[in-house]
Design an enzyme around this catalytic site. Structure first.
Site, PDB file in Angstrom:
ATOM      1  N   LYS A 149       0.897  -1.104  -0.166  1.00 38.17           N
ATOM      2  CA  LYS A 149       0.114   0.326  -0.044  1.00 38.17           C
ATOM      3  C   LYS A 149       0.745   1.413  -0.076  1.00 38.17           C
ATOM      4  O   LYS A 149       1.928   1.681   0.932  1.00 38.17           O
ATOM      5  CB  LYS A 149      -0.768  -0.363   1.020  1.00 38.17           C
ATOM      6  CG  LYS A 149      -2.189   0.580   1.124  1.00 38.17           C
ATOM      7  CD  LYS A 149      -2.140   2.101   1.068  1.00 38.17           C
ATOM      8  CE  LYS A 149      -1.949   3.142   2.029  1.00 38.17           C
ATOM      9  NZ  LYS A 149      -2.809   4.060   1.883  1.00 38.17           N
TER      10      LYS A 149
ATOM     11  N   GLU B 211       8.830   0.798  11.215  1.00 35.99           N
ATOM     12  CA  GLU B 211       9.815   1.799  11.253  1.00 35.99           C
ATOM     13  C   GLU B 211       9.260   3.092  10.705  1.00 35.99           C
ATOM     14  O   GLU B 211       9.063   3.904   9.806  1.00 35.99           O
ATOM     15  CB  GLU B 211      10.978   2.031   9.109  1.00 35.99           C
ATOM     16  CG  GLU B 211      11.450   0.403   9.183  1.00 35.99           C
ATOM     17  CD  GLU B 211      12.901  -0.184   9.620  1.00 35.99           C
ATOM     18  OE1 GLU B 211      13.413   0.203  10.015  1.00 35.99           O
ATOM     19  OE2 GLU B 211      12.539  -1.706   9.339  1.00 35.99           O
TER      20      GLU B 211
ATOM     21  N   CYS C 265      14.119  10.733   7.039  1.00 34.85           N
ATOM     22  CA  CYS C 265      13.632  10.334   8.742  1.00 34.85           C
ATOM     23  C   CYS C 265      15.134  10.387   9.817  1.00 34.85           C
ATOM     24  O   CYS C 265      14.808  10.488  10.812  1.00 34.85           O
ATOM     25  CB  CYS C 265      13.042   8.862   8.643  1.00 34.85           C
ATOM     26  SG  CYS C 265      13.738   7.901   7.436  1.00 34.85           S
TER      27      CYS C 265
ATOM     28  N   GLU D 239       9.545  15.742  15.907  1.00 43.98           N
ATOM     29  CA  GLU D 239       9.656  15.911  14.113  1.00 43.98           C
ATOM     30  C   GLU D 239       8.577  16.543  13.520  1.00 43.98           C
ATOM     31  O   GLU D 239       7.484  17.026  12.998  1.00 43.98           O
ATOM     32  CB  GLU D 239       9.745  14.008  13.435  1.00 43.98           C
ATOM     33  CG  GLU D 239      10.081  14.528  12.644  1.00 43.98           C
ATOM     34  CD  GLU D 239       9.182  12.626  11.462  1.00 43.98           C
ATOM     35  OE1 GLU D 239       8.867  11.945  12.145  1.00 43.98           O
ATOM     36  OE2 GLU D 239      10.208  12.079  10.698  1.00 43.98           O
TER      37      GLU D 239
HETATM   38  P1  NAD Z   1       2.502   8.242   8.216  1.00 39.70           P
HETATM   39  O1  NAD Z   1       1.915   7.269   9.599  1.00 39.70           O
HETATM   40  O2  NAD Z   1       1.169   9.603   7.771  1.00 39.70           O
HETATM   41  O3  NAD Z   1       1.697   7.840   6.839  1.00 39.70           O
HETATM   42  C1  NAD Z   1       2.683   6.398   6.571  1.00 39.70           C
HETATM   43  C2  NAD Z   1       1.904   5.471   5.380  1.00 39.70           C
HETATM   44  O4  NAD Z   1       0.959   4.568   6.512  1.00 39.70           O
HETATM   45  C3  NAD Z   1       0.893   5.302   4.391  1.00 39.70           C
HETATM   46  O5  NAD Z   1       0.412   5.026   2.741  1.00 39.70           O
HETATM   47  C4  NAD Z   1      -0.585   5.741   5.372  1.00 39.70           C
HETATM   48  O6  NAD Z   1      -1.665   5.766   3.849  1.00 39.70           O
HETATM   49  C5  NAD Z   1      -0.829   4.694   5.566  1.00 39.70           C
HETATM   50  N1  NAD Z   1      -1.238   5.303   6.567  1.00 39.70           N
HETATM   51  C6  NAD Z   1      -2.335   6.523   7.340  1.00 39.70           C
HETATM   52  N2  NAD Z   1      -3.378   6.116   8.059  1.00 39.70           N
HETATM   53  C7  NAD Z   1      -3.399   4.882   8.392  1.00 39.70           C
HETATM   54  C8  NAD Z   1      -4.085   3.796   9.108  1.00 39.70           C
HETATM   55  N3  NAD Z   1      -4.569   4.048  10.194  1.00 39.70           N
HETATM   56  N4  NAD Z   1      -3.599   2.263   9.125  1.00 39.70           N
HETATM   57  C9  NAD Z   1      -2.526   2.076   7.921  1.00 39.70           C
HETATM   58  N5  NAD Z   1      -1.701   2.434   6.928  1.00 39.70           N
HETATM   59  C10 NAD Z   1      -2.436   4.011   7.269  1.00 39.70           C
HETATM   60  O7  NAD Z   1       3.756   9.093   7.073  1.00 39.70           O
HETATM   61  P2  NAD Z   1       4.193   9.752   6.187  1.00 39.70           P
HETATM   62  O8  NAD Z   1       3.314  10.906   6.834  1.00 39.70           O
HETATM   63  O9  NAD Z   1       3.804   9.643   4.731  1.00 39.70           O
HETATM   64  O10 NAD Z   1       5.684  10.118   6.389  1.00 39.70           O
HETATM   65  C11 NAD Z   1       6.329  10.401   7.046  1.00 39.70           C
HETATM   66  C12 NAD Z   1       6.489   9.822   8.624  1.00 39.70           C
HETATM   67  O11 NAD Z   1       7.587   8.864   8.388  1.00 39.70           O
HETATM   68  C13 NAD Z   1       8.314  10.673   9.400  1.00 39.70           C
HETATM   69  O12 NAD Z   1       7.571  10.398  10.845  1.00 39.70           O
HETATM   70  C14 NAD Z   1       8.981   9.524   8.861  1.00 39.70           C
HETATM   71  O13 NAD Z   1       9.818   9.743  10.327  1.00 39.70           O
HETATM   72  C15 NAD Z   1       8.384   8.500   8.908  1.00 39.70           C
HETATM   73  N6  NAD Z   1      10.370   7.855   7.954  1.00 39.70           N
HETATM   74  C16 NAD Z   1      10.492   7.091   8.402  1.00 39.70           C
HETATM   75  C17 NAD Z   1      11.737   6.060   7.881  1.00 39.70           C
HETATM   76  C18 NAD Z   1      12.611   4.887   8.491  1.00 39.70           C
HETATM   77  O14 NAD Z   1      13.009   4.102   8.058  1.00 39.70           O
HETATM   78  N7  NAD Z   1      12.669   4.408   9.830  1.00 39.70           N
HETATM   79  C19 NAD Z   1      11.689   5.939   6.376  1.00 39.70           C
HETATM   80  C20 NAD Z   1      10.368   7.113   5.938  1.00 39.70           C
HETATM   81  C21 NAD Z   1      10.132   7.569   6.122  1.00 39.70           C
END
Ligand code: NAD
Length: 477
Positions: free
Chosen positions: A170, A245, A279, A379
């Site tokens: 997804k 992650e 991140c 963050e």
């Molecule tokens: P997010 O958590 O808002 O969304 C991530 C994914 O989760 C998207 O595909 C979204 O559609 C999905 N999602 C949203 N609500 C959901 C739910 N209730 N159930 C299941 N899935 C759901 O994050 P974002 O804004 O897309 O990305 C930014 C975040 O990702 C930051 O905190 C960043 O640090 C983190 N990140 C971490 C890593 C790592 O390797 N540790 C890498 C990249 C990004």
């Protein structure tokens, strides 16, 4: 969407729009999948696991197909970089130099590692013949964020596929396009139908349905800690093993014997990479008293001099952030930070880019002051750094470890003994010395505390994570 080797609409026929953040205009209408589509995709992945022969293919043969996929990614790199740049806003040159080739190499790394991994290993034990077997789990679910959509697909699914699992992905709703293009390459590589499935859709519908699905055998989530908690709870209820992650608030610790000019240049580049939507990047800069003023002057001047522009233009160093929502988040933090007493060394704010007035551009910002300020703790996910000073080594370690996050930090010093000592005291998944944002296949990358759990990516252990281990024992008469 791509389910069971077929291109398909959402069962509901609903769509959502994905934008070009550099222009603020619609790029494409994308199928808005929900629970019904996740059911179909998990079903297709289950059938492929049982019947396509993928799971039982000799590791060599599976590796050949994964190398073919890597060849195709490399051959289509220009198109993929173009799509990634349009959908995420990032400079096309960066996507071409890093995101796309690194993803291809991840498939090669795990393909090769899987060939060298023993599927059966004898266990020495008295009066019994015993051995362990490594087997794929079955269907693995993946939910990805929008900052490195293509790269993270590789980091996530390459080890799962190399171990013989099938996957349902997804992608983030803001950036689904490169993952869809990837499915063409999966088909062209000759990977059986149903081994890779992609359901596009919103987090609360498609994402939640995947995380809660009782038919998945493993789950991997990359994104924010808030959503990570919800995914973790759903997997916990179904007793599905998972890895998370999550976000970060990385620190760079600069001792006064470090080369100020080089560190300032490197950290200005790190905090503006991908418009700060990284991140693991260094967003807290801890500078030893003696070099504080000189470092701030150099870093601020490097940040101010960076070219903000459209991702497709070769001179661009900082593209837009991914959406208006993300821009408002960044601006909101700057406002709260300054109201909370932070000094605005570079105030940041909306950036106007000629010819691209509707894009979501922001200027890099540098704040400074107390470690208790909201911008020093939370963050932000934009091109914003927060500078603080320290006197002693112990004080620096305490300041870094005060964070609830634990993803990545760096230590900067000419004294490698001290750098090593401090590096090992910082509580995080990764610490770099005299550099920030360093990745290599074979070096595990992951987080602890609020930054994640359940194992990381990129290391050899990640392949192990996607094998279910089973022991077989026969008592000897
Ligand atoms: P997010 O958590 O808002 O969304 C991530 C994914 O989760 C998207 O595909 C979204 O559609 C999905 N999602 C949203 N609500 C959901 C739910 N209730 N159930 C299941 N899935 C759901 O994050 P974002 O804004 O897309 O990305 C930014 C975040 O990702 C930051 O905190 C960043 O640090 C983190 N990140 C971490 C890593 C790592 O390797 N540790 C890498 C990249 C990004």
């Amino acid at each position: 969407m791509f389910i069971g080797g077929q291109w398909t609409e959402a069962q509901s026929k609903k769509t959502f729009e994905t934008l070009d953040p550099g222009e603020g205009r619609v790029l494409a209408a994308v199928a808005a999948g929900d629970k019904a589509d996740i059911d179909r995709a998990v079903g297709a992945a289950r059938t492929a696991f049982q019947d396509s022969g993928w799971a039982t293919l000799p590791a060599n043969d599976r590796a050949v197909l994964l190398h073919r996929l890597a060849d195709l990614i490399e051959r289509h790199a220009a198109v993929l970089a173009q799509i990634e740049s349009l959908d995420v806003g990032k400079p096309r040159s960066q996507a071409l130099a890093f995101d796309i080739p690194h993803c291809a190499q991840t498939f090669r790394y795990y393909a090769d590692l899987s060939v060298r991994t023993r599927r059966r290993e004898p266990i020495a034990v008295a009066a019994k013949e015993a051995w362990s077997v490594r087997l794929p789990y079955g269907v693995c679910g993946f939910i990805f964020p929008w900052n490195f959509p293509f790269l993270l697909v590789g980091w996530g699914i390459a080890p799962a596929l190399a171990a013989g699992n099938t996957v349902v992905i997804k992608p983030a709703e803001d950036t689904p396009l490169s993952t869809l293009y990837f499915c063409h390459l999966v088909e062209a590589a000759g990977i059986p139908a149903g081994v890779v499935n992609v359901v596009t859709g919103l987090g609360e519908s498609a994402g939640a349905a995947l995380a809660q699905h009782p038919g998945i055998n493993r789950m991997s989530f990359t994104g924010s800690p808030e959503v990570g908690r919800a995914v973790g709870e759903a997997c916990g209820r179904n007793l599905v093993p998972m890895k998370l992650e999550l976000g970060g608030k990385g620190a760079a610790v600069l001792f006064d014997d470090t080369s100020v000019d080089a560190a300032a240049e490197a950290l200005a580049a790190a905090v503006t990479l991908n418009a700060g939507q990284v991140c693991c990047t260094a967003t807290r800069w801890l500078v030893q008293d003696k070099i504080r003023d000189r470092f701030i002057e150099k870093a601020a001047s490097a940040m101010k001099g960076m070219a903000i522009g459209y991702g497709g233009e070769p001179a661009t160093q900082i593209g837009p952030v991914v959406s208006e929502k993300q821009r408002q988040r960044v601006l909101g933090y700057l406002d709260k930070g300054v109201k909370g007493g932070a000094e605005a060394i570079l105030a940041g704010g909306v950036a106007e880019v000629a010819g691209h007035r509707n894009g979501f551009y922001v200027k890099p910002a540098l704040l400074g002051g107390s470690p208790d300020n909201v911008c020093a703790r939370e963050e932000i996910f934009g091109p914003v750094a927060y500078v603080m000073s320290f006197r002693t080594e112990d004080e620096a370690v305490e300041l870094v470890n005060r964070s609830s996050y634990g993803l990545a930090n760096s230590v900067w010093s000419a004294d490698l003994g001290r750098a090593t000592r401090v590096a090992e005291k910082l509580v995080a998944g990764n610490t770099w010395i005299n550099a920030h944002n360093v990745f290599a296949h074979g070096v595990p990358y992951g987080g602890c505390n609020l930054s994640g759990c359940g194992g990381g990516v990129l290391g050899p252990d990640t392949l192990e994570d996607y094998f279910r281990k089973q022991s077989v024992v026969r008592p000897l008469a």
